[in-house]
Design a protein around this motif. Structure first.
Motif, mmCIF file in Angstrom:
data_model
loop_
_atom_site.group_PDB
_atom_site.id
_atom_site.type_symbol
_atom_site.label_atom_id
_atom_site.label_comp_id
_atom_site.label_asym_id
_atom_site.label_seq_id
_atom_site.Cartn_x
_atom_site.Cartn_y
_atom_site.Cartn_z
ATOM 1 N N PRO A 13 58.876 103.509 16.653
ATOM 2 C CA PRO A 13 59.835 103.251 16.616
ATOM 3 C C PRO A 13 61.378 103.904 17.114
ATOM 4 N N GLU A 14 61.428 104.851 17.270
ATOM 5 C CA GLU A 14 62.294 106.110 17.668
ATOM 6 C C GLU A 14 62.968 105.384 19.526
ATOM 7 N N ARG A 17 63.620 100.976 19.486
ATOM 8 C CA ARG A 17 65.451 100.956 19.084
ATOM 9 C C ARG A 17 65.870 100.640 20.297
ATOM 10 N N GLU A 21 67.963 97.559 21.521
ATOM 11 C CA GLU A 21 69.314 97.130 21.673
ATOM 12 C C GLU A 21 69.942 97.327 22.841
ATOM 13 N N LEU A 37 63.578 93.256 17.150
ATOM 14 C CA LEU A 37 64.750 93.819 16.020
ATOM 15 C C LEU A 37 63.783 93.587 14.528
ATOM 16 N N LEU A 40 60.860 95.501 14.249
ATOM 17 C CA LEU A 40 61.723 97.909 13.840
ATOM 18 C C LEU A 40 61.873 97.277 12.527
ATOM 19 N N GLN A 41 62.905 96.720 12.384
ATOM 20 C CA GLN A 41 63.690 97.136 10.955
ATOM 21 C C GLN A 41 62.424 96.899 9.443
ATOM 22 N N GLU A 44 60.635 100.082 9.581
ATOM 23 C CA GLU A 44 61.311 100.701 9.453
ATOM 24 C C GLU A 44 61.071 101.601 7.706
#
Length: 84
Positions: A13-14, A17, A21, A37, A40-41, A44
């Motif tokens: 994810p790092e 993201r 974005e 997104l 990803l959320q 996370e």
């Protein structure tokens, strides 16, 4: 978006993201970027929950050890101490 997708699939994810974005800054209405997104959320949140569960389990194990050290037969109506 291919790199973001690959990063998501690799559970990075790092890496994903900033790629997502950046895509949303260029194309704020891009449905694929928005879907990435959201994915990803969710990932996370799941990761944070998993880490929290691991910390809670470790704490429960420490507490169970302390109870066993304090008394020969600690109260255990749900049978949790035996499992920990």
């Amino acid at each position: 978006m291919l790199r973001a997708s690959a990063a998501l699939e690799a559970h990075e994810p790092e890496t994903a993201r900033p790629l997502i974005e950046s895509a949303l800054q260029i194309m704020p209405e891009d449905k694929q970027a928005r879907a990435f997104l959201e994915d990803l959320q969710v990932r996370e949140r799941a990761q944070r929950s998993y880490q929290g569960a691991g910390e809670s389990l470790a704490s429960a194990r420490r507490n169970a050890q302390a109870l066993r050290a304090e008394t020969e037969t600690p109260p255990d109506p749900q049978g949790l101490i035996a499992k920990l």
